[in-house]
Motif scaffolding. Structure first.
Motif, short mmCIF file in Angstrom:
data_model
loop_
_atom_site.label_atom_id
_atom_site.label_comp_id
_atom_site.label_asym_id
_atom_site.label_seq_id
_atom_site.Cartn_x
_atom_site.Cartn_y
_atom_site.Cartn_z
N LEU A 277 1.06 -0.95 0.18
CA LEU A 277 -0.01 0.04 -0.03
C LEU A 277 0.70 1.38 -0.44
O LEU A 277 0.72 2.31 -0.99
CB LEU A 277 -0.93 0.31 1.54
CG LEU A 277 -1.34 1.37 1.69
CD1 LEU A 277 -3.07 1.30 0.20
CD2 LEU A 277 -2.97 0.89 3.29
N ALA A 278 2.19 1.07 0.78
CA ALA A 278 3.29 2.58 0.27
C ALA A 278 3.71 2.22 -0.75
O ALA A 278 3.75 3.67 -0.87
CB ALA A 278 3.63 2.18 1.27
N GLY B 192 -2.27 8.34 4.32
CA GLY B 192 -3.65 7.92 5.38
C GLY B 192 -5.03 7.51 4.37
O GLY B 192 -5.73 6.71 4.34
N LEU B 193 -4.80 7.55 3.03
CA LEU B 193 -5.57 6.90 2.27
C LEU B 193 -5.60 5.02 2.79
O LEU B 193 -4.66 4.55 2.08
CB LEU B 193 -5.49 7.80 0.50
CG LEU B 193 -5.50 9.36 0.63
CD1 LEU B 193 -5.54 9.70 -1.06
CD2 LEU B 193 -7.00 9.37 0.90
N SER B 194 -7.18 4.91 1.76
CA SER B 194 -7.65 3.22 1.94
C SER B 194 -7.20 3.16 0.14
O SER B 194 -7.16 4.29 -0.62
CB SER B 194 -8.04 3.09 2.52
OG SER B 194 -9.56 3.87 1.52
N ARG B 195 -6.89 2.07 0.09
CA ARG B 195 -7.04 1.82 -1.69
C ARG B 195 -7.81 2.17 -2.34
O ARG B 195 -8.21 2.92 -3.23
CB ARG B 195 -6.52 -0.07 -1.56
CG ARG B 195 -5.97 -0.49 -1.36
CD ARG B 195 -4.87 -1.79 -1.73
NE ARG B 195 -3.55 -2.47 -1.95
CZ ARG B 195 -2.89 -1.76 -2.69
NH1 ARG B 195 -2.74 -1.29 -3.79
NH2 ARG B 195 -1.34 -2.26 -1.94
N GLY C 47 2.31 -6.06 -9.44
CA GLY C 47 1.32 -5.20 -9.76
C GLY C 47 1.26 -4.53 -8.10
O GLY C 47 1.55 -5.19 -7.12
N PHE C 48 1.78 -2.93 -8.14
CA PHE C 48 0.94 -2.34 -6.74
C PHE C 48 0.03 -1.53 -6.25
O PHE C 48 -0.91 -1.54 -5.74
CB PHE C 48 2.37 -1.56 -6.34
CG PHE C 48 3.58 -2.25 -6.21
CD1 PHE C 48 3.67 -2.27 -4.48
CD2 PHE C 48 4.16 -2.35 -7.15
CE1 PHE C 48 4.50 -3.64 -4.16
CE2 PHE C 48 5.54 -3.35 -6.36
CZ PHE C 48 6.02 -3.61 -5.31
N VAL C 49 -0.63 -1.86 -7.83
CA VAL C 49 -1.88 -1.01 -7.65
C VAL C 49 -3.04 -1.86 -8.99
O VAL C 49 -4.22 -1.92 -8.56
CB VAL C 49 -1.75 0.29 -8.77
CG1 VAL C 49 -3.53 0.89 -8.62
CG2 VAL C 49 -1.52 1.17 -7.88
#
Length: 320
Positions: free
Chosen positions: A119-120, A137-140, A211-213
């Motif tokens: 997430l970071a 601080g935003l969620s996915r 992937g991260f997104v």
């Protein structure tokens, strides 16, 4: 007079850096062969020589045939090869580029395997795309929502800037001509950016799939990296091309994007961004010895030991 045939064979240590290569070369309806360290594209108009070590990604469109020798030299020089549909808007298959070190792949896997670190990295990607906004601080789900709104705003802003009537993103997979001119241009720009991102990811030795997104696809990380430059480069350029003329949008978009990528040194930037996202110390990837052909064995305590030896007894023996 050409001097290509006089060049000596390249070794991996003579490869051109990723950032110094052409972003991509698109070929269709020709036969691709090898002449020394160049590839040749032959069609009814004649033969064109292209130095293989200068290619980032070779996009092979409909009607292309490529020889074993051509693939051999492209593999030796670390060029990514993708088989694509007409206008470059469908990705069918890709060849893995040459890489020596597993450092970035291991760093990518380390970041990906932990949900908090993953997430970071996704937040860091958002920050690269929209530096005027802090995603801390935003969620996915919140990241996806904000990204969607920013992209919609980008489409509207570019439509207003160019005077194009924008009716929304409309693309039917496999049918390039189903959309209007600006949608065709956006599609062509996106697919070319995927090829560029794939070349960088593969040449750095990263996994295209982790992937991260994006997730669940063999090119998830490629899509992540290509999206970093969507609202800055891809979408504005697509609107410029469509506003200039609504004919031959695909080829004109590819040429314009290629020029823009070279003008802005995007490949260098893309390489730096990947390293910055994955490594705690990006400079370590370019330190002396980072590109050497070194194979080690994993031992206890996080230590690596020399490969090529038998560790089965007190007298170590060389096994290679």
């Amino acid at each position: 007079m050409t001097t290509i045939s006089r060049r000596s064979a390249l070794t991996p240590r003579h490869l051109t850096r990723t950032g110094e290569r052409l972003s991509f070369v698109y070929l269709e309806r020709c036969t691709v062969h090898r002449d020394a360290n160049a590839i040749t594209a032959e069609d009814a108009a004649g033969t064109t020589h292209i130095p293989s070590a200068t290619i980032g990604t070779l996009l092979l469109g409909p009607g292309t045939r490529i020889t074993h020798q051509a693939m051999s030299v492209l593999g030796e020089t670390g060029a990514a090869v993708c088989w694509v549909g007409e206008h470059g808007v469908r990705y069918y298959a890709g060849g893995r580029a040459l890489s020596r070190s597993a450092a970035l792949m291991e760093a990518q896997a380390h970041q990906w395997a932990n949900p908090r670190r993953r997430l970071a990295v996704a937040r860091a990607m958002y920050r690269l795309r929209f530096p005027d906004e802090d995603p801390a601080g935003l969620s996915r789900h919140e990241l996806l929502g904000r990204e969607g709104r920013r992209v919609k705003d980008c489409y509207k802003a570019q439509a207003a800037r160019t005077g194009i009537t924008w009716r929304g993103r409309n693309y039917t997979p496999g049918d390039f001509t189903s959309g209007d001119a600006v949608n065709q241009a956006v599609t062509a720009a996106a697919q070319c950016m995927y090829g560029v991102a794939h070349a960088v990811v593969a040449s750095l030795g990263c996994s295209p799939a982790l992937g991260f997104v994006h997730s669940g696809h063999e090119l998830s990380f490629v899509l992540d990296i290509a999206d970093l430059y969507k609202t800055e480069i891809g979408i504005p350029l697509a609107f410029d091309v469509a506003a200039d003329d609504d004919q031959d949008v695909g080829p004109r978009t590819r040429r314009a994007l290629r020029d823009r990528i070279n003008e802005t040194s995007l490949l260098d930037r893309c390489v730096d961004d990947v390293k910055r996202l994955l490594l705690a110390d990006p400079a370590s990837a370019t330190a002396p010895g980072a590109e050497q052909d070194v194979v080690t064995l994993q031992s206890d305590g996080g230590h690596d030991v020399a490969a090529g030896r038998n560790y089965g007894g007190p007298d170590e023996e060389t096994t290679w």
